[in-house]
Write a protein that holds these residues in place. Sequence first.
Motif, short mmCIF file in Angstrom:
data_model
loop_
_atom_site.label_atom_id
_atom_site.label_comp_id
_atom_site.label_asym_id
_atom_site.label_seq_id
_atom_site.Cartn_x
_atom_site.Cartn_y
_atom_site.Cartn_z
N ALA A 45 21.97 30.93 37.14
CA ALA A 45 21.60 29.80 36.28
C ALA A 45 20.49 29.02 36.97
O ALA A 45 20.71 28.36 37.98
CB ALA A 45 22.81 28.91 36.03
N THR A 61 17.00 25.97 26.39
CA THR A 61 18.07 26.61 27.15
C THR A 61 18.32 28.00 26.59
O THR A 61 18.63 28.16 25.41
CB THR A 61 19.37 25.79 27.11
OG1 THR A 61 19.13 24.50 27.68
CG2 THR A 61 20.47 26.48 27.89
N THR A 98 26.92 19.47 31.79
CA THR A 98 25.89 18.99 32.72
C THR A 98 26.48 18.55 34.06
O THR A 98 25.76 18.41 35.04
CB THR A 98 25.11 17.82 32.09
OG1 THR A 98 26.03 16.79 31.71
CG2 THR A 98 24.33 18.28 30.87
N ASN A 156 25.72 24.11 32.89
CA ASN A 156 25.01 25.00 31.97
C ASN A 156 25.94 25.90 31.17
O ASN A 156 25.45 26.73 30.39
CB ASN A 156 23.95 25.86 32.68
CG ASN A 156 22.78 25.03 33.15
OD1 ASN A 156 22.39 24.06 32.51
ND2 ASN A 156 22.21 25.40 34.29
#
Length: 476
Positions: free
Chosen positions: A155, A198, A403, A412
């Motif tokens: 990530a 995202t 978050t 994430n």
Amino acid sequence: MASTAIDRLDGLSSSAAIKGPARVATTANISLYGLQTIDGVALAQDDRVLVKNQTDASENGVYVVDTGQWRRSTDFNKTRDVVKGSIVYVTNGTVNATTLWIVSAENPVVVGTDDITFSDGIVLPEAQEMTVVSRAAGFTAGNDDNDSFQRCTAAITIAIDAVATLDANWHMWVSAQGGAVVIDPNAAETIDGSATLTIPDGYTALIVSTGSAFFSDKMSTTIPAAIAAAVAAGISTKADLLNPFTDIASATTTTIAGVASQSVRITGTTTITSLGTATAGTVRLVKFAAALTLTNNANIIIPTGANITTTADDVMFAISEGTTIWRILWYRGALVTSDWTTGTKTTPGMPTPAQIAAAIAALGSAAAPFVSSQQTITAAGALTLAHGLGARPTIFQAELVCTTAENGYSINDIVPLMCVDFGDTSRGCVITADATNIYVRYGSTATTFALPNKTTGTGVALTNSSWRLVIRAKLS
């Protein structure tokens, strides 16, 4: 089990939609007997040949060459072998090398009795080298990453240099293969109209630059090789592109979206200065029956920036940008001109990856789904989000993005959710929309959302400040 030699001659499976490749394809009626030269290639015994130009079209098909009488290949000799949409790839030949041919005859096809016809050959682009990079940590993408494939194994956040500093048609693929990846353009620059994008774990996105902003292709889970080849060749996956062409007479304004078929043949010789009005995102495969002038102007955007004088059987693929504006994504035919990218080739070809990226960038987000930026969650709060879709959306998806890690969830993590908690209707959120905005009202409970603990499954209330809400919407 069939031997390797038989597989090469007769294909891997008679019922497969994509048949074994043929060495050459015919360009005229031939005798189906003996060794001969076809399309500039001297054939040898056991070569596979796509026969498509016989005077008696029932003789068309895939054959195996012999010194005596040729025979049909066993993957193309029975009714269940040959159906509308079956594909044959041709590897060699002066005219037909690296082309795909698609059966256009209507089902059922009785081999040896019914005519077997093929759509116009589709020329595949030459393979292009792409840099593949594995990433486990965030980085800033720049010109060195143009036309690259970024395989992200963790990530991470990818920043991008200022759009004005990037090369024309700058683009890169980003594949999230170890956690969600955040695309964060420079300073106040945007992607798909938002500050960040995202990419969820397991998804891949194409990121392109317009010279003033960034856009994505809205992500796909995988890119199968066959689909990638079809997209590179400019083929729509819609079956009606294979329908017979519908004729439209040429006129100063030739409205190509005025018929239901997506395959249009323009007859006549009148100079064309407009292709008529259409909804943004409308596509048409256009074939020309004769010589005429297609005028490059504000309504017909041709990649060369110059007018085209067509010849019979030239083909182009066009997409509407709304109102009267049409962009020609590719054009091919007998016309002799400079290659759109290098200025070296003599026959207009299919688009390169850079041209595809430029086309996506030029289209921007006109017909794209709406994806909000990450929104703060406030008990009893309200959001008004301008969606820019031009009409009231009817399909919605709400997602929670973690978050701050809590309750077994990692930063994430993305959780699609039902908007209302039916066990406690003061939790969750409600979404409504009109032609301009999406409206969100949060539940009044201090901990607005509740989910099962990711590790134990026990129901837990979420901390509002540890999560963000993302809304996706599109027209039906």
